[in-house]
Design an enzyme around this catalytic site. Structure first.
Site, short mmCIF file in Angstrom:
data_model
loop_
_atom_site.label_atom_id
_atom_site.label_comp_id
_atom_site.label_asym_id
_atom_site.label_seq_id
_atom_site.Cartn_x
_atom_site.Cartn_y
_atom_site.Cartn_z
CD GLU A 229 11.77 -40.50 79.49
OE1 GLU A 229 12.82 -39.73 79.13
OE2 GLU A 229 11.89 -41.12 80.50
CE LYS A 231 12.43 -35.99 70.13
NZ LYS A 231 13.01 -34.64 70.17
#
Length: 551
Positions: A229, A231
């Site tokens: 995912e 950051k």
């Protein structure tokens, strides 16, 4: 008071974390209640005195010393408490010994109850009776700026070590406790049960990630076991909301990843917390559905009051990563894949635009993740892509474990921006660096009305080794061309000067700076003794790094 002073003195000279923890543990084991509790409150930033302020301390020392001598000394030492402690003259007029220093509990309780007129007299009396180290510790206690290299987490960990308690358990009850923490010490020493806390919205210690080692980890870690995912370039938070006792409304709180309560700074976020859950996510500024640069979020941080205009101009939002609790049920022992599904369902039902889901990255292999890290705009809208710091890689079966466990979560940050800049100004540091010029303002070239000139673009005070610090300090002293109070102007011409390679995470427009730019996390990457200042970068190079929304 003397034992506390000795503790601070030893901590200030001890660079090793485990050694600091041992010093703290020994002090907490030997000091009586409530002294050790007040010491803990001081170390964790939970003690303040409304009538004892730095301005009052300046007045006290002005009455005892030559103000010019004090100004010169303060410029050299760089720390108010240390300067006053060293310069405070003895008040003795005969052979009468000074009064014995009071216990820490007496100092704290007297200062807490003293009025505005009484406080200066109390401090004068104590300063007269203490030695240099004791005076320094007293003044640090008053100002709150300890600068002894101890974080709140380290202090709590040392307390937990008294009885083999998990430090994360201390974190979870911490916000329901108050100085001098006698129930906390009784628990960790086995003399009482775990403190009962009625806080319906406790802080849950954050799970952190290890930096990805591209040489060692890529190709070894099985991509199929991980989920990737984005950051985001904001600050990690926990948004917690629960029904109040008795069912009268809700209790809402917003924590940083270290457990600091920042609820008062973000009332617009608190207003939309209308659920019974704990969310782990990233605090951002979003406008018209797009994530704004970190500089916009900075305008909201560290403020005591936030007016309606600031909330309107820089609306806060949360991009959710994880669901830690729901309807009173702790979910942290469930695997990430299950928590993610529950988070998606929860947010879909919530329907709150200020709290949205952080998208995962479709690519499921290292090559795809590498492309996503290099070019986020391939997967995201342009504005959102510019707010990405890199990737997070998380094992699908990972439970939510406080701290930084090995092998579960990794952060793969994008490569920092690099420029060559010229040292322009230097200022002494604080604490152990007070004798060195360690805070540096640097600039790049631009074409002005009078020709080519250097314009400041940032400041940095870390990234270099102790040996490099001594080299820079020597250069500053040997090439000073002007002085402005504590600041030295360093020679910076096309032929003579020191070129610094500066690394930074991002860049934003800033009308407060002469260059019109503000760097995110600048630090000195290396010293370029091999480069003349004429070969440093130009302002156009930095402008090219600006997000497209600000270019």
């Amino acid at each position: 008071m003397l034992a506390f002073a000795q503790l601070l003195d030893r901590l200030s000279y001890e660079p090793r974390r485990l050694a600091k923890e041992a010093l703290l543990k020994a002090y907490f084991a030997e000091a009586p209640d409530p002294d050790r509790g007040y010491a803990l409150a001081t170390l964790t930033g939970n003690l303040s005195f409304k009538n004892a302020k730095p301005a009052m301390l300046r007045t006290l020392i002005a009455d005892r010393t030559d103000p010019v001598l004090f100004a010169l000394s303060y410029d050299f030492v760089g720390d108010l408490s240390e300067t006053i402690a060293l310069m405070w003259p003895s008040a003795a007029v005969d052979d009468t010994p000074p009064a014995a220093p009071p216990p820490l509990r007496v100092v704290v309780e007297r200062l807490a109850s003293a009025g505005k007129a009484e406080t200066p007299r109390l401090l004068e009396t104590w300063l007269d009776g203490l030695d240099e180290t004791g005076r320094w510790a007293l003044l640090k206690l008053v100002t709150g700026g300890l600068r002894v290299g101890v974080s709140a987490r380290l202090a709590k960990t040392a307390v937990a070590r008294l009885g083999g308690v998990d430090p994360n358990e201390v974190e979870e009850v911490w916000h329901g406790l108050a100085p001098p923490y006698e129930d906390l010490f009784a628990w960790v020493e086995g003399r009482a049960g775990k403190p009962e806390t009625t806080d319906p919205v406790p802080f849950r210690p954050a799970m952190l990630a290890h930096p990805l080692d591209e040489e060692k980890d890529i190709g070894v870690l099985p991509a199929s076991s991980f989920r990737a995912e984005w950051k985001w370039d904001g600050i990690r938070v926990q948004a917690v909301c629960a029904p109040a006792a008795g069912g009268a409304g809700h209790v809402r709180r917003l924590y940083t990843r270290t457990g600091e309560d920042i609820s008062g700074t973000f009332p617009d976020i608190l207003a939309v917390l209308d659920f019974h859950a704990a969310i782990d996510g990233e605090l951002l500024v979003k406008r018209d559905g797009a994530v704004r640069p970190f500089g916009d979020l900075q305008k909201r941080l560290n403020r005591k009051t936030v007016g309606a205009k600031l909330q309107k101009d820089y609306p806060a939002a949360i991009r959710a990563y994880d669901l830690l609790a729901l309807d009173g049920v702790d979910l942290r022992d469930r695997p990430l894949a299950e928590r993610r599904r529950m988070l998606e369902d929860f947010l879909a039902g919530l329907g709150e635009p200020r709290i949205d889901l952080s998208p995962q990255i479709p690519a499921g292999d290292w090559a795809g993740w590498a492309r996503a890290r290099k070019s986020p705009a391939t997967f995201l809208p342009r504005e959102d892509a510019e707010a990405v710091e890199g990737l997070m890689l998380k094992r699908l079966d990972s439970v939510y474990v406080p701290g930084r466990p090995k092998g579960l979560w990794y952060k793969w940050k994008r490569d920092p921006f690099l420029i060559d800049a010229v040292l322009m100004y230097a200022q002494r540091g604080h604490g152990k660096r007070s004798s060195f010029y360690s805070d540096y303002t640097f600039g790049v070239w631009r074409r002005g009305a009078g020709g080519e000139e250097l314009v400041p673009v940032g400041k940095a005070y870390f990234g270099f080794t102790d040996e490099e610090l001594q080299q820079i300090d020597r250069f500053v002293r040997n090439h000073t061309v002007n002085r402005f109070g504590p600041v030295r102007e360093v020679e910076h011409t096309a032929e003579t000067g020191l070129v610094l390679e500066v690394a930074f995470e991002g860049l934003n427009r800033s009308p407060r700076h002469k260059s019109g730019l503000a760097m995110r996390f600048p630090r000195i990457s290396r010293l370029r003794w091999d480069k003349p200042p004429s070969e440093a970068d130009w302002i156009e190079t930095l402008n090219a790094f600006l997000p497209s929304s600000e270019a």
